[in-house]
Design an enzyme around this catalytic site. Sequence first.
Site, PDB file in Angstrom:
ATOM      1  CG  ASP A 484      -2.079  -0.751   1.250  1.00  0.00           C
ATOM      2  OD1 ASP A 484      -2.610  -0.938   0.149  1.00  0.00           O
ATOM      3  OD2 ASP A 484      -2.532  -1.171   2.327  1.00  0.00           O
TER       4      ASP A 484
HETATM    5  C1  GLC Z   1      -1.690  -4.080   5.258  1.00  0.00           C
HETATM    6  C2  GLC Z   1      -2.901  -4.073   4.386  1.00  0.00           C
HETATM    7  C3  GLC Z   1      -2.696  -4.899   3.145  1.00  0.00           C
HETATM    8  C4  GLC Z   1      -1.427  -4.523   2.470  1.00  0.00           C
HETATM    9  C5  GLC Z   1      -0.255  -4.574   3.420  1.00  0.00           C
HETATM   10  C6  GLC Z   1       1.026  -4.085   2.805  1.00  0.00           C
HETATM   11  O1  GLC Z   1      -1.529  -5.336   5.850  1.00  0.00           O
HETATM   12  O2  GLC Z   1      -4.022  -4.542   5.083  1.00  0.00           O
HETATM   13  O3  GLC Z   1      -3.765  -4.715   2.265  1.00  0.00           O
HETATM   14  O4  GLC Z   1      -1.248  -5.370   1.390  1.00  0.00           O
HETATM   15  O5  GLC Z   1      -0.533  -3.775   4.530  1.00  0.00           O
HETATM   16  O6  GLC Z   1       1.015  -2.722   2.567  1.00  0.00           O
HETATM   17  C1  GLC Z   2      -0.573  -0.415   4.733  1.00  0.00           C
HETATM   18  C2  GLC Z   2       0.138  -0.129   5.991  1.00  0.00           C
HETATM   19  C3  GLC Z   2      -0.745   0.600   6.922  1.00  0.00           C
HETATM   20  C4  GLC Z   2      -1.376   1.790   6.264  1.00  0.00           C
HETATM   21  C5  GLC Z   2      -1.999   1.419   4.948  1.00  0.00           C
HETATM   22  C6  GLC Z   2      -2.511   2.593   4.205  1.00  0.00           C
HETATM   23  O1  GLC Z   2      -1.618  -1.285   4.938  1.00  0.00           O
HETATM   24  O2  GLC Z   2       0.633  -1.297   6.578  1.00  0.00           O
HETATM   25  O3  GLC Z   2       0.015   1.041   8.006  1.00  0.00           O
HETATM   26  O4  GLC Z   2      -2.356   2.334   7.098  1.00  0.00           O
HETATM   27  O5  GLC Z   2      -1.043   0.773   4.186  1.00  0.00           O
HETATM   28  O6  GLC Z   2      -1.531   3.567   4.070  1.00  0.00           O
END
Ligand code: GLC
Ligand code: GLC
Length: 795
Positions: A484
Amino acid sequence: MNSYGHFDDASREYVITRPDTPWPWINYMGTGDFFSLISNTAGGYCFCRDAKFRRILRYRYNGVPMDAGGRYFYIKDGDTLWNPGWKPCRTPLDFYECRHGMGYTRICGEKDGLRAESLFFVPLEHRCEVHRVKLSNRSDHPKTVRLYAFVEWCLWNASTDMENFQRNLSTGEVEVQPDAIYHKTEYRERRNHYAFYGANRHFDGFDTDRETFLGMYNGFDAPVQALAGTSGNSVAHGWSPVAAERFDLELAPGATEELIFVLGYVENPADAKFSAPGVINKTAAREMLEAYSTGVRVDAAFAALRAYWDDLLGRFTVASDVPELDRTVNVWNQYQCMITFFMSRSASYFESGIGRGMGFRDSNQDLAGIVHMIPDRARQRILDIAATQFPDGGCYHQYQPLTKRGNNDIGGGFGDDPLWLIFGTVAYLKETGDFSILDEPVPFDNVPGSEVSLLEHLKISFRRVATGLGPHGLPLIGRADWNDCLNLNCFSLDPDESFQTTENVAGGQAESLMIAGLFVAEGKDFAELLERLGDADASSVRSAVCAMEDSVKKHGWDGEWFLRAYDFHGGKIGSRECDESKIFIESQGWCAMARIGAGEGLCDKALDSAVKHLECEHGLVLNAPAFSSYLYQYGEISSYPQGYKENGGIFCHNNPWVIIAEAMAGHVEDAWRHYTKITPAFGRQSHDLRKVEPYVFCQMVAGAEAARPGEGKNSWLTGTAAWTWKCVSEFILGVKPQYDGLLIEPCIPLKYGTYRIHRRFRDAEYDISVRCTDGGPGKVFIPYSPGGHVLEVTV
Ligand code: GLC
Ligand code: GLC
């Protein structure tokens, strides 16, 4: 080294022996749509269906002391006020024990010869928590004690409950009966639901106004009424409604008193809301109270709950020579998969229950952890998720469980999202053989009339990625991919802007090697599926996969490992040419799982590079070396300090990708080592270092470059649960569900390579004795046929 507890394998419990754990160690209760979080000191809250909109108990995430608020029993014995779970009074106890089990928690405390054993669970049949407290006088003199049972109500919407005080402090309403307190704020207007906290006997006093019970300036640790042994018999009007119920008990030496409480939630039909003007219709609540009014009834409900979990966890069991492996596989990993499926990423001690709904990507991956246990619910979940897709194959990144409608609250346009629908559906099909799901009509964006078959949704998903390619023939990343925080089209310099929802800069051509690997892996699965169906599109899927493999080999190989991405301007990310973050884990895992360039040795090299550059004492970090400063062209990833989260943390979710790839490559020792590093039962970190629960996986463990490598965070709700399950069940123990049967293909060090597996597969029961030999790794295919089977397998 401090120890705070241990596993009790026979009862499938984790036993916590000190209340002052380094962080609250929690459990979940609930199997349907009523769920609770409960810590080892009885802190936490419950909700029905949606942790944001139907919050029943108030909980303060940022409160001090940590974990304040829950279901508290106060015991006033002489001059001493104490709680069986230690908190909130924190009166030193003579004995304390908390046992977190499958969907229930027991907390036992003893003080001055009085023992209080409490059991908390959410029964299968009703929307409630059942609390049973047994008080035993183990002293040699009679005791006169007062027991208070206390909860604080949330004004339903957990978000506005923390914000809109000008309104909230005037709306609170309750009703009181001799044995129950009803919370009915906003019931007078549009709400048709209320909550109640009732007992199986009349109370001797009560309070429903928080300040009357606690005192204006006291905390939960010093309620003035309980300290004095009194009740104010207060009726809340506005302010903060609570339920505090007092029972005056006389206990002869050796005597035991048992009290049962029901903390319930009721929805009434619009035309049956009231029994008299302004008076709530309590019929359903009374029925619920009645259902748990005796010890015998509670025992029966509890036995039913245990049977539910026995059945689920009985579908896959292993008996090996490694106790850490057995307890992970037989109990805690599967349990965590169920909880993660229920909660998605909404409510934990790191997720506030108001931030996130169900994730398109996350929920699809979660399926891999539960489809062997609850295939029917997996089926429904797939259809719900698919119904939030758009006609062009794109999708909302999340949807709200209450409404099942997608929203853009946490962004949209993530390049990987569509492919996870194929992943989830294939997992379902291989487990169940239920191809009828592919014909189910599923709408787009939940618009009635727009239905096409689920199979068509899968095709559109695939096409979306196949046609969304950048200059190197690799998939466009969009807002981000699985990571993300890799926001390559975003360029934010404004701290008040969210990386997830700001407008991406137009014309971005950033490409992802993680999606490329995912596309090849899922594309192969999809082609295989289409071929089975005799669908003519199979060949175009195969050729898109081949073309992608070529692009990866041509533009995605850095010499020793796979690149991670191309940025907005076409610059390399995750390359030896970069100053920092020369190598990332996701593309090694996915391209190696997809076996891209395996014949030319690329997968072996990539995996060796992962070991060399990413492995540390506690697992494999996400990227190395971590970014040391904020780089606006890469987005949120570089916003994290080094060693944490997506910037050099051990993001446990992606470790199984490498482990699976190691297994596919036949690297037995590497696979096993990586697995034992991230699996908490192996106890690599001391309790004090790990901080969070030693019985569940974390989303993240601080990496080598962090201040405290090995410190865990974000326990419970993480894709790690499903992926480690897939990894250990299918690739280490080697029981792979296929369309026509089970393929047994273990990858485990020879010294552990003799074990027994019980596996329910569709309507067949398999008892398989596996014996690995040094001639391995080999494989044996067991065709599916209904019935029971006892098999010896030598590989
Ligand atoms: C969090 C989110 C997931 C994402 C991961 C890596 O665990 O829930 O959707 O793939 O972060 O950013
Ligand atoms: C990933 C991260 C989380 C964050 C999200 C959206 O899931 O692990 O910390 O809130 O991305 O930025």
